[in-house]
Design a protein around this motif. Structure first.
Motif, mmCIF file in Angstrom:
data_model
loop_
_atom_site.group_PDB
_atom_site.id
_atom_site.type_symbol
_atom_site.label_atom_id
_atom_site.label_comp_id
_atom_site.label_asym_id
_atom_site.label_seq_id
_atom_site.Cartn_x
_atom_site.Cartn_y
_atom_site.Cartn_z
ATOM 1 N N ASN A 180 3.312 7.200 5.158
ATOM 2 C CA ASN A 180 4.387 6.243 4.850
ATOM 3 C C ASN A 180 4.726 6.248 3.362
ATOM 4 N N GLY A 181 3.709 6.370 2.529
ATOM 5 C CA GLY A 181 3.944 6.412 1.095
ATOM 6 C C GLY A 181 4.732 7.646 0.687
ATOM 7 N N ILE A 182 4.380 8.789 1.268
ATOM 8 C CA ILE A 182 5.107 10.024 0.963
ATOM 9 C C ILE A 182 6.560 9.908 1.408
ATOM 10 N N ILE A 183 6.783 9.375 2.602
ATOM 11 C CA ILE A 183 8.157 9.199 3.087
ATOM 12 C C ILE A 183 8.925 8.236 2.189
ATOM 13 N N LYS A 184 8.281 7.154 1.801
ATOM 14 C CA LYS A 184 8.939 6.179 0.923
ATOM 15 C C LYS A 184 9.339 6.828 -0.402
ATOM 16 N N GLY A 185 8.456 7.653 -0.941
ATOM 17 C CA GLY A 185 8.756 8.345 -2.186
ATOM 18 C C GLY A 185 9.872 9.360 -2.020
ATOM 19 N N LEU A 186 9.860 10.097 -0.915
ATOM 20 C CA LEU A 186 10.922 11.062 -0.654
ATOM 21 C C LEU A 186 12.263 10.365 -0.453
ATOM 22 N N GLU A 187 12.238 9.233 0.230
ATOM 23 C CA GLU A 187 13.475 8.469 0.440
ATOM 24 C C GLU A 187 14.072 8.025 -0.891
ATOM 25 N N LYS A 188 13.219 7.599 -1.796
ATOM 26 C CA LYS A 188 13.699 7.123 -3.096
ATOM 27 C C LYS A 188 14.463 8.213 -3.840
ATOM 28 N N HIS A 189 14.064 9.459 -3.604
ATOM 29 C CA HIS A 189 14.704 10.581 -4.296
ATOM 30 C C HIS A 189 15.661 11.352 -3.373
ATOM 31 N N ASN A 190 16.007 10.734 -2.237
ATOM 32 C CA ASN A 190 16.946 11.343 -1.278
ATOM 33 C C ASN A 190 16.470 12.714 -0.797
ATOM 34 N N LEU A 191 15.166 12.832 -0.556
ATOM 35 C CA LEU A 191 14.596 14.097 -0.117
ATOM 36 C C LEU A 191 13.935 14.019 1.256
ATOM 37 N N ALA A 192 13.972 12.860 1.896
ATOM 38 C CA ALA A 192 13.261 12.686 3.165
ATOM 39 C C ALA A 192 13.838 13.559 4.277
ATOM 40 N N GLU A 193 15.134 13.821 4.216
ATOM 41 C CA GLU A 193 15.770 14.680 5.212
ATOM 42 C C GLU A 193 15.586 16.155 4.873
ATOM 43 N N GLN A 194 15.280 16.450 3.621
ATOM 44 C CA GLN A 194 15.238 17.837 3.146
ATOM 45 C C GLN A 194 13.846 18.446 3.211
ATOM 46 N N VAL A 195 12.827 17.686 2.809
ATOM 47 C CA VAL A 195 11.463 18.228 2.729
ATOM 48 C C VAL A 195 10.668 17.801 3.960
ATOM 49 N N PRO A 196 10.314 18.734 4.842
ATOM 50 C CA PRO A 196 9.552 18.366 6.044
ATOM 51 C C PRO A 196 8.107 18.012 5.715
ATOM 52 N N VAL A 197 7.549 17.109 6.503
ATOM 53 C CA VAL A 197 6.157 16.690 6.306
ATOM 54 C C VAL A 197 5.355 17.023 7.562
ATOM 55 N N ILE A 255 0.842 -1.195 0.000
ATOM 56 C CA ILE A 255 0.000 0.000 0.000
ATOM 57 C C ILE A 255 0.872 1.239 0.000
ATOM 58 N N TRP A 256 1.892 1.258 0.836
ATOM 59 C CA TRP A 256 2.788 2.415 0.897
ATOM 60 C C TRP A 256 3.522 2.612 -0.425
ATOM 61 N N GLU A 257 3.894 1.501 -1.048
ATOM 62 C CA GLU A 257 4.566 1.586 -2.340
ATOM 63 C C GLU A 257 3.660 2.247 -3.372
ATOM 64 N N GLY A 258 2.387 1.852 -3.374
ATOM 65 C CA GLY A 258 1.442 2.466 -4.303
ATOM 66 C C GLY A 258 1.290 3.958 -4.062
ATOM 67 N N HIS A 259 1.219 4.351 -2.803
ATOM 68 C CA HIS A 259 1.112 5.776 -2.478
ATOM 69 C C HIS A 259 2.380 6.538 -2.855
ATOM 70 N N SER A 260 3.519 5.869 -2.793
ATOM 71 C CA SER A 260 4.799 6.548 -3.028
ATOM 72 C C SER A 260 4.926 7.096 -4.441
ATOM 73 N N TYR A 261 4.202 6.502 -5.397
ATOM 74 C CA TYR A 261 4.266 6.988 -6.774
ATOM 75 C C TYR A 261 3.767 8.430 -6.886
ATOM 76 N N MET A 262 3.009 8.867 -5.885
ATOM 77 C CA MET A 262 2.542 10.241 -5.833
ATOM 78 C C MET A 262 3.728 11.209 -5.818
ATOM 79 N N VAL A 263 4.792 10.831 -5.121
ATOM 80 C CA VAL A 263 5.978 11.694 -5.042
ATOM 81 C C VAL A 263 6.669 11.784 -6.397
ATOM 82 N N ASP A 264 6.734 10.653 -7.113
ATOM 83 C CA ASP A 264 7.301 10.685 -8.470
ATOM 84 C C ASP A 264 6.545 11.694 -9.333
ATOM 85 N N GLU A 265 5.209 11.656 -9.243
ATOM 86 C CA GLU A 265 4.390 12.576 -10.027
ATOM 87 C C GLU A 265 4.624 14.023 -9.611
ATOM 88 N N ILE A 266 4.720 14.242 -8.302
ATOM 89 C CA ILE A 266 4.945 15.595 -7.790
ATOM 90 C C ILE A 266 6.255 16.162 -8.334
#
Length: 358
Positions: A194-211, A155-166
């Motif tokens: 969790n999906g947003i964090i997973k997507g941010l992690e994939k692009h090395n942005l989890a430490e940079q973009v606060p949620v 489920i989190w993986e599916g949500h993470s694609y939202m970050v790719d689109e963003i």
């Protein structure tokens, strides 16, 4: 089962659009339009991805055996499961509690799902489904696919694609990730987060973009867990934002919040109802209070500035996830508004509480 059918997309790419929210100052607001998903909410991403992956795995492992989806949610997750199952042409059983609105039961039914009403709350409905209904499936023809509303890595993986689109949308708008000063999402059980964090992690942005995790008073399990520094469980949900109402949250989400110092911001029922009514008036889009918890910060960017501890510049950007939802219609929002004696335009009130994940 047709393999091409299995691999068909069960969710839409949604636009990221600038929205003014009629504010006089503050950062530029970009709104992710998850209202446009097949089921009306972001749940189509994660739930659709989970079901699609499980159906494909069953098809490869047991040719001739069909998946049978079992979902224990009378809200957006149950509706997303019914929509995905209809698209894949597989049976779906949704078990809802007695607290589920009849209108939602009818809506889930329209997609061909079998709906069973059992128990006082989600936990009782889920237990009955897993321990009784799923065991009754004929193993010679079908295999159960258990669909949790939010707590599953697929489920989190599916949500993470939202970050790719963003990120693709930002690129098309000539906006860099450095210009994004925060993402706001509604937080119920933690699946979207969790999906947003997973997507941010994939692009090395989890430490940079606060949620910022938006909750309502009465569904604020995350906030309570952060205060206790351990996972807590609510015995009762007291909020009009029923789509955010869950007794407990994902343990992975709890750890992610602490790891990345995400913020929990609690908004009152009165404020989210006023937000939903104002947003409907501005856009002709009716969304539920659970989504209104995020949209609130579009109308009140000064609160985001306080929460994030930063001074926004006019060329900064904040992204709001318009998660959508089908649990409330305009008439119900108006009735809720009368019960709280709310008045438009939106007052510049503050949420009940803000808590940091560190």
């Amino acid at each position: 089962m047709n393999v091409l059918k299995i691999n068909s997309s069960l969710f839409n790419k949604t636009p990221l659009l600038r929205h003014t929210f009629k504010k006089s100052s503050g950062p530029k607001i970009l709104l992710k339009h998850e209202f446009l998903q097949p089921s009306g909410s972001f749940k189509s991403r994660g739930i659709g991805h989970l079901i699609s992956k499980r159906v494909e795995e069953i098809y490869k492992r047991k040719p001739g055996i069909q998946g049978h989806v079992f979902a224990s949610s009378g809200g957006n997750a149950g509706l997303a499961a019914a929509v995905a199952s209809s698209e894949l042409q597989i049976p779906c059983t949704v078990v809802v509690s007695k607290a589920t609105r009849p209108r939602l039961v009818e809506k889930i039914n329209t997609y061909g799902a079998r709906v069973i009403v059992y128990g006082r709350h989600w936990k009782e409905a889920d237990t009955y489904m897993r321990e009784n209904l799923m065991k009754q499936v004929n193993a010679e023809t079908h295999e159960p696919i258990y669909t949790h509303p939010f707590d599953n890595p697929l489920i989190w993986e599916g949500h993470s694609y939202m970050v790719d689109e963003i990120l693709n949308s930002l690129k098309n708008l000539n906006i860099t990730a450095d210009e994004v000063k925060g993402i706001v999402c509604s937080f119920g059980g933690g699946g979207l987060y969790n999906g947003i964090i997973k997507g941010l992690e994939k692009h090395n942005l989890a430490e940079q973009v606060p949620v910022v995790c938006a909750e309502t008073k009465g569904t604020d399990v995350l906030r309570a867990s952060l205060i206790a520094d351990k996972l807590v469980e609510f015995a009762e949900i007291k909020s009009c934002a029923t789509s955010l109402g869950t007794a407990n949250i994902s343990s992975v989400a709890f750890e992610n919040v602490k790891k990345y110092s995400s913020k929990s911001a609690v908004v009152s029922d009165k404020d989210v109802i006023e937000t939903c009514l104002q947003f409907s008036k501005d856009t002709n889009i009716v969304t539920e209070p659970g989504c209104g918890a995020t949209l609130y910060f579009g109308y009140n960017p000064h609160r985001l500035q306080e929460i994030l501890g930063t001074q926004f510049k006019e060329d900064d950007y904040v992204i709001l996830i318009g998660c959508g939802g089908s649990s409330t219609n305009l008439k119900e929002l108006q009735e809720l508004s009368r019960s709280f004696n709310t008045h438009l335009p939106l007052p510049q009130t503050q949420p009940n509480d803000v808590l940091y994940g560190s």
